[in-house]
Design a protein around this motif. Structure first.
Motif, mmCIF file in Angstrom:
data_model
loop_
_atom_site.group_PDB
_atom_site.id
_atom_site.type_symbol
_atom_site.label_atom_id
_atom_site.label_comp_id
_atom_site.label_asym_id
_atom_site.label_seq_id
_atom_site.Cartn_x
_atom_site.Cartn_y
_atom_site.Cartn_z
ATOM 1 N N PRO A 128 33.080 90.035 60.163
ATOM 2 C CA PRO A 128 34.447 90.572 60.224
ATOM 3 C C PRO A 128 35.149 90.174 61.520
ATOM 4 C CG PRO A 128 32.891 92.270 59.543
ATOM 5 C CD PRO A 128 32.073 91.093 59.968
ATOM 6 N N ALA A 129 36.450 89.920 61.432
ATOM 7 C CA ALA A 129 37.227 89.518 62.611
ATOM 8 C C ALA A 129 37.186 90.590 63.692
ATOM 9 C CB ALA A 129 38.668 89.222 62.210
ATOM 10 N N ASP A 130 37.086 91.865 63.273
ATOM 11 C CA ASP A 130 37.094 92.960 64.241
ATOM 12 C C ASP A 130 35.688 93.501 64.508
ATOM 13 O OD1 ASP A 130 36.653 94.029 61.758
ATOM 14 O OD2 ASP A 130 38.092 95.671 61.956
ATOM 15 N N SER A 131 34.678 92.649 64.361
ATOM 16 C CA SER A 131 33.299 93.075 64.596
ATOM 17 C C SER A 131 33.140 93.695 65.981
ATOM 18 C CB SER A 131 32.348 91.880 64.464
ATOM 19 O OG SER A 131 31.059 92.204 64.954
ATOM 20 N N LYS A 132 32.554 94.882 66.035
ATOM 21 C CA LYS A 132 32.308 95.546 67.324
ATOM 22 C C LYS A 132 31.007 95.063 67.951
ATOM 23 C CE LYS A 132 34.943 99.788 66.453
ATOM 24 N NZ LYS A 132 35.631 99.280 65.261
ATOM 25 N N LEU A 133 30.158 94.431 67.144
ATOM 26 C CA LEU A 133 28.886 93.931 67.677
ATOM 27 C C LEU A 133 29.067 92.622 68.428
ATOM 28 C CD1 LEU A 133 25.809 94.141 67.885
ATOM 29 C CD2 LEU A 133 25.655 92.940 65.676
ATOM 30 N N TRP A 134 29.942 91.724 67.931
ATOM 31 C CA TRP A 134 30.086 90.395 68.550
ATOM 32 C C TRP A 134 30.348 90.471 70.055
ATOM 33 C CZ3 TRP A 134 29.014 85.476 67.408
ATOM 34 C CH2 TRP A 134 29.527 84.502 68.264
ATOM 35 N N PRO A 135 31.263 91.321 70.562
ATOM 36 C CA PRO A 135 31.495 91.343 72.013
ATOM 37 C C PRO A 135 30.248 91.709 72.823
ATOM 38 C CG PRO A 135 33.276 92.469 70.861
ATOM 39 C CD PRO A 135 32.208 92.214 69.854
ATOM 40 N N ARG A 136 29.276 92.376 72.199
ATOM 41 C CA ARG A 136 28.040 92.721 72.906
ATOM 42 C C ARG A 136 27.039 91.572 72.904
ATOM 43 N NH1 ARG A 136 27.079 97.849 69.408
ATOM 44 N NH2 ARG A 136 24.886 97.494 69.989
ATOM 45 N N ARG B 66 34.466 81.489 76.731
ATOM 46 C CA ARG B 66 33.054 81.842 76.560
ATOM 47 C C ARG B 66 32.839 82.928 75.508
ATOM 48 N NH1 ARG B 66 29.864 81.037 81.799
ATOM 49 N NH2 ARG B 66 28.688 82.771 80.927
ATOM 50 N N ASN B 67 33.837 83.782 75.279
ATOM 51 C CA ASN B 67 33.637 84.838 74.283
ATOM 52 C C ASN B 67 33.653 84.307 72.852
ATOM 53 O OD1 ASN B 67 36.352 84.267 74.348
ATOM 54 N ND2 ASN B 67 37.007 86.373 74.042
ATOM 55 N N ASN B 68 33.880 82.986 72.692
ATOM 56 C CA ASN B 68 33.773 82.376 71.367
ATOM 57 C C ASN B 68 32.337 81.968 71.034
ATOM 58 O OD1 ASN B 68 36.692 81.830 70.241
ATOM 59 N ND2 ASN B 68 36.782 81.378 72.421
ATOM 60 N N PHE B 69 31.417 82.076 71.999
ATOM 61 C CA PHE B 69 30.058 81.585 71.813
ATOM 62 C C PHE B 69 29.051 82.728 71.877
ATOM 63 C CE2 PHE B 69 32.601 78.167 73.500
ATOM 64 C CZ PHE B 69 32.278 77.111 72.663
ATOM 65 N N GLU C 14 25.173 92.890 60.450
ATOM 66 C CA GLU C 14 25.901 91.892 61.249
ATOM 67 C C GLU C 14 24.952 91.168 62.196
ATOM 68 O OE1 GLU C 14 29.295 93.418 63.270
ATOM 69 O OE2 GLU C 14 30.374 93.956 61.445
ATOM 70 N N PHE C 15 24.026 91.908 62.791
ATOM 71 C CA PHE C 15 23.078 91.280 63.714
ATOM 72 C C PHE C 15 22.213 90.261 62.985
ATOM 73 C CE2 PHE C 15 18.883 91.034 65.716
ATOM 74 C CZ PHE C 15 19.258 90.561 66.967
ATOM 75 N N ALA C 16 21.734 90.620 61.791
ATOM 76 C CA ALA C 16 20.919 89.688 61.016
ATOM 77 C C ALA C 16 21.703 88.417 60.695
ATOM 78 C CB ALA C 16 20.440 90.363 59.737
ATOM 79 N N LEU C 17 22.986 88.578 60.350
ATOM 80 C CA LEU C 17 23.838 87.429 60.052
ATOM 81 C C LEU C 17 23.978 86.518 61.272
ATOM 82 C CD1 LEU C 17 25.901 86.062 58.057
ATOM 83 C CD2 LEU C 17 27.650 87.500 59.123
ATOM 84 N N ILE C 18 24.273 87.108 62.432
ATOM 85 C CA ILE C 18 24.464 86.320 63.662
ATOM 86 C C ILE C 18 23.157 85.656 64.085
ATOM 87 C CG2 ILE C 18 25.080 86.453 66.106
ATOM 88 C CD1 ILE C 18 26.907 88.847 65.351
ATOM 89 N N ASP D 80 29.494 78.286 68.157
ATOM 90 C CA ASP D 80 30.913 78.644 68.118
ATOM 91 C C ASP D 80 31.160 79.588 66.942
ATOM 92 O OD1 ASP D 80 33.661 78.796 67.892
ATOM 93 O OD2 ASP D 80 33.992 76.654 68.163
ATOM 94 N N ARG D 81 31.718 80.742 67.230
ATOM 95 C CA ARG D 81 31.939 81.753 66.196
ATOM 96 C C ARG D 81 32.783 81.233 65.035
ATOM 97 N NH1 ARG D 81 34.360 87.953 66.813
ATOM 98 N NH2 ARG D 81 34.606 88.285 64.585
ATOM 99 N N SER D 82 33.638 80.260 65.268
ATOM 100 C CA SER D 82 34.495 79.755 64.188
ATOM 101 C C SER D 82 33.678 79.166 63.047
ATOM 102 C CB SER D 82 35.477 78.707 64.721
ATOM 103 O OG SER D 82 34.796 77.526 65.113
ATOM 104 N N GLU D 83 32.425 78.812 63.315
ATOM 105 C CA GLU D 83 31.554 78.260 62.276
ATOM 106 C C GLU D 83 30.864 79.357 61.467
ATOM 107 O OE1 GLU D 83 28.692 75.835 64.167
ATOM 108 O OE2 GLU D 83 30.124 74.361 64.922
ATOM 109 N N LEU D 84 30.901 80.579 61.954
ATOM 110 C CA LEU D 84 30.154 81.675 61.341
ATOM 111 C C LEU D 84 30.989 82.346 60.260
ATOM 112 C CD1 LEU D 84 27.766 83.632 61.204
ATOM 113 C CD2 LEU D 84 28.761 84.864 63.156
ATOM 114 N N GLU D 85 30.535 82.255 59.023
ATOM 115 C CA GLU D 85 31.248 82.872 57.908
ATOM 116 C C GLU D 85 30.654 84.239 57.589
ATOM 117 O OE1 GLU D 85 31.216 80.262 54.599
ATOM 118 O OE2 GLU D 85 32.298 78.646 55.621
#
Length: 669
Positions: free
Chosen positions: A165-173, A116-119, A142-146, A157-162
């Motif tokens: 950054p791989a270590d984004s601190k925002l994505w887990p939130r 689920r953390n991939n979505f 980063e928020f605007a991009l997402i 699926d995050r794998s589609e998002l170009e």
């Protein structure tokens, strides 16, 4: 998959697909006929028909992906393919399945499932827009991009998002992880990307997952969840890279509590309070007390080794009763404050549930188990197993990584668990890998995984190993436990690398020895010498691929799952036979269990485990029919000890030499 009408006009057997006149050859110019591929496909076809489990070692170059895809497509019923990594999932869906669809002339119903953390969570995105809690320009961009991507993506699926950054601190939130999800109570449940993933899987005939998701689902099958089981019911499951099953499954049939989990809980509570308008001085005080108590409690492990057994848990709890009681009280206090909070009841319930689960986990892992704890963990079947461990099948240990402390309970024997939860529940389970057999026997892997009844076969690799690879065993090397071994190893490595002109992986069983040998060799060798740790592994590997005559000094991360075809990798050097560290808590518990039951732990556990690891390491070299190269084993025990024959007999049929001049002739020097 084809309808019954289409089946009648389609090839009915794997024999019709493989070979020079087969369906696949007609779809691929330059198709290469591989007898092992047809043999493997036939074995899987028979196992499905007979409703038997199958374990098959398919050597490098067999073409095992198509060998299992074709019989799965021909069989009736849904099938699951579980891969070792998400990268292999992507390869299946983007390369192998489209090729097969083209050959068949009709589409296949295929679904990819990930954790689920991939979505991205669309409710969290909406909440962030309603009540922004971003800090700094980086998080804002980063928020605007997402957000913009989430409006157009079909999968989330995050794998589609170009560009993220791989270590984004925002994505887990913003991701859809389970502990922060209200399930069906969420007003966006039916628009949720996780819900849609489940729907696609229920409509698919092939469901592609990875081992982590498969065993997470298997471990939680009896737990309550609004989404139900992650993976839909299926007739057959194929485990690609099946040699990884034990290490992955152990993570999910055990339990872990970390300092990061407690901090994440505190952040979740603070964020939920801010967005739900139930922030209060009382909550602030409760979170401050929780963070301080967690810091004091986890600080008690500062003097522990990076991986250390934690057997005397009750004595530790009594000795440090104050720190333990404070953390327990802080969790209980946070739950009480949340119970009184006004505002978004669903959010407070989620955080309270996490708080209760972490409190119960703390008590179980510290050996304080009573009826109250058992009632609290009733919704978590794996935690119940740990708490109610009459068979004493768990080893308790501490792991320190980065700035985190992790308290673990790990199964000692997975065999009985997998026998009951996996193999007896599936009509067919197929285990496939290039490294499963020791001297052409599956006794070790069957015992470790509890796979008692299965067809089995060893299929030799497709490549001409005697022509393509030379195994060099340097003479006069000291025992690897001797003090002069690093200096002698450095000398032997330099001699080989001068002949190969770099272009090598030098693989080590310890970081200390890796750094020491790299220091010696890199001073005099006239080729670029990379060292694991100088950057992220992926970037280091990319640099190796792009740098002529490069040498990479690395440890376990590069022993498997790494592909560098062609001349750029012409040599693989291994310093020692990859025996497990005997003092490792899990290894020690498993060897002690074997010895207690009257077995020979060295012969039954250490040697076969190391043999499979060596096969993986050497497997980095020959990846295509045109590859050529030298394998070097510096550990003289492979020649001087009786068990050395087991290693040599388990490797492919390489040409062998102890003469450095023959290595030079191999490269035309």
């Amino acid at each position: 998959m084809p309808s019954p009408e289409e089946h009648s006009a389609s090839p009915a057997s794997v024999d019709d697909y493989f070979g020079r006149g087969g369906v696949l050859a007609a779809s691929m110019p330059g198709w290469e006929d591989r007898s092992g591929q047809l043999e493997m496909a036939s074995l899987i076809e028979d196992a499905i028909a007979e409703k038997r489990n199958l374990i098959v070692e398919a050597g490098t170059g067999t073409g095992k992906t198509l060998a299992y895809l074709v019989p799965l497509v021909l069989a009736a019923g849904r099938a699951v393919i579980s891969t070792g990594t998400k990268n292999l999932q992507e390869q299946l869906v983007r390369k192998d399945v489209p090729f097969l669809q083209s050959a068949l002339g009709h589409p296949l119903q295929v679904a990819v499932m990930k954790g689920r953390n991939n979505f991205v969570c669309i409710e969290k995105l909406a909440e962030q827009e309603r009540r922004p809690s971003l800090s700094g320009l980086e998080e804002t961009s980063e928020f605007a991009l997402i957000r913009d991507w989430a409006r157009t993506t079909e999968t989330g699926d995050r794998s589609e998002l170009e560009g993220l950054p791989a270590d984004s601190k925002l994505w887990p939130r913003l991701d859809a992880r389970r502990e922060a999800c209200p399930g069906r109570k969420c007003e966006r449940f039916f628009q949720c990307f996780v819900t849609k993933m489940h729907q696609r899987a229920r409509e698919a005939d092939l469901v592609v997952v990875n081992h982590h998701l498969f065993f997470a689902d298997l471990a939680m099958r009896d737990d309550e969840d609004d989404f139900g089981p992650i993976i839909p019911p299926h007739e057959t499951v194929v485990f690609d890279e099946a040699h990884e099953i034990e290490s992955v499954a152990a993570q999910f049939f055990g339990q872990v509590l970390s300092s990061h989990q407690v901090e994440d809980l505190a952040r979740h509570a603070a964020s939920a309070a801010k967005q739900g308008d139930f922030a209060s001085p009382e909550l602030d005080a409760a979170l401050k007390f929780l963070r301080a108590s967690a810091k004091a409690f986890f600080g008690l492990f500062d003097d522990f080794e990076p991986r250390q057994e934690f057997g005397e848990r009750a004595a530790f709890r009594r000795e440090h009763a104050e720190e333990y009681d404070f953390l327990h009280a802080a969790l209980k206090g946070l739950r009480s404050v949340l119970r009184l909070a006004k505002g978004r009841g669903e959010e407070t319930q989620l955080v309270r549930a996490r708080t209760r689960e972490i409190g119960a986990l703390l008590r179980v892992l510290l050996g304080e188990v009573d009826e109250g704890v058992l009632s609290q963990v009733d919704g978590n079947s794996t935690l119940v197993s740990v708490a109610d461990d009459h068979a004493q099948n768990y080893v308790y240990w501490v792991d320190k990584r980065g700035n985190g402390v992790y308290l673990h309970a790990t199964p000692i024997e997975l065999g009985p668990i997998l026998d009951e939860r996996l193999f007896r529940q599936h009509a067919n389970a197929v285990l496939a890998s290039a490294t499963l057999a020791v001297e052409e026997s599956f006794e070790y892997i069957r015992g470790r995984l509890g796979l008692h009844a299965a067809n089995e076969s060893v299929i030799p690799g497709h490549f001409d190993f005697r022509r393509q690879a030379l195994l060099y065993l340097p003479p006069d090397m000291p025992d690897p436990r001797e003090r002069d071994f690093p200096a002698c190893a450095a000398k032997a490595i330099s001699s080989v690398l001068e002949i190969t002109r770099g272009r090598a992986f030098v693989l080590f069983t310890s970081y200390r020895q890796m750094r020491e040998v790299h220091r010696i060799v890199s001073k005099t060798l006239g080729f670029p010498c990379l060292l694991q740790g100088q950057g992220p592994n992926a970037k280091l590997l990319d640099r190796f691929r792009r740098t002529r005559n490069c040498v990479l000094f690395a440890t376990a991360s590069f022993w498997q799952g790494v592909d560098v075809p062609g001349e750029q990798l012409s040599c693989v050097i291994v310093d020692k036979l990859p025996f497990a560290v005997p003092t490792d808590p899990i290894v020690r518990a498993r060897t002690e269990r074997i010895s207690a039951e009257g077995g020979n732990a060295f012969r039954e556990y250490h040697v076969p485990r190391a043999t499979l690891a060596l096969k993986q390491g050497f497997g980095r070299l020959i990846r295509t029919a045109s590859d050529r190269g030298v394998l070097v084993m510096l550990d003289n025990r492979i020649q001087t000890k009786s068990y050395g024959k087991i290693f040599l007999n388990s490797l492919p049929d390489y040409s062998k030499t102890t003469d450095l001049d023959e290595v030079a002739r191999f490269f035309g020097r």
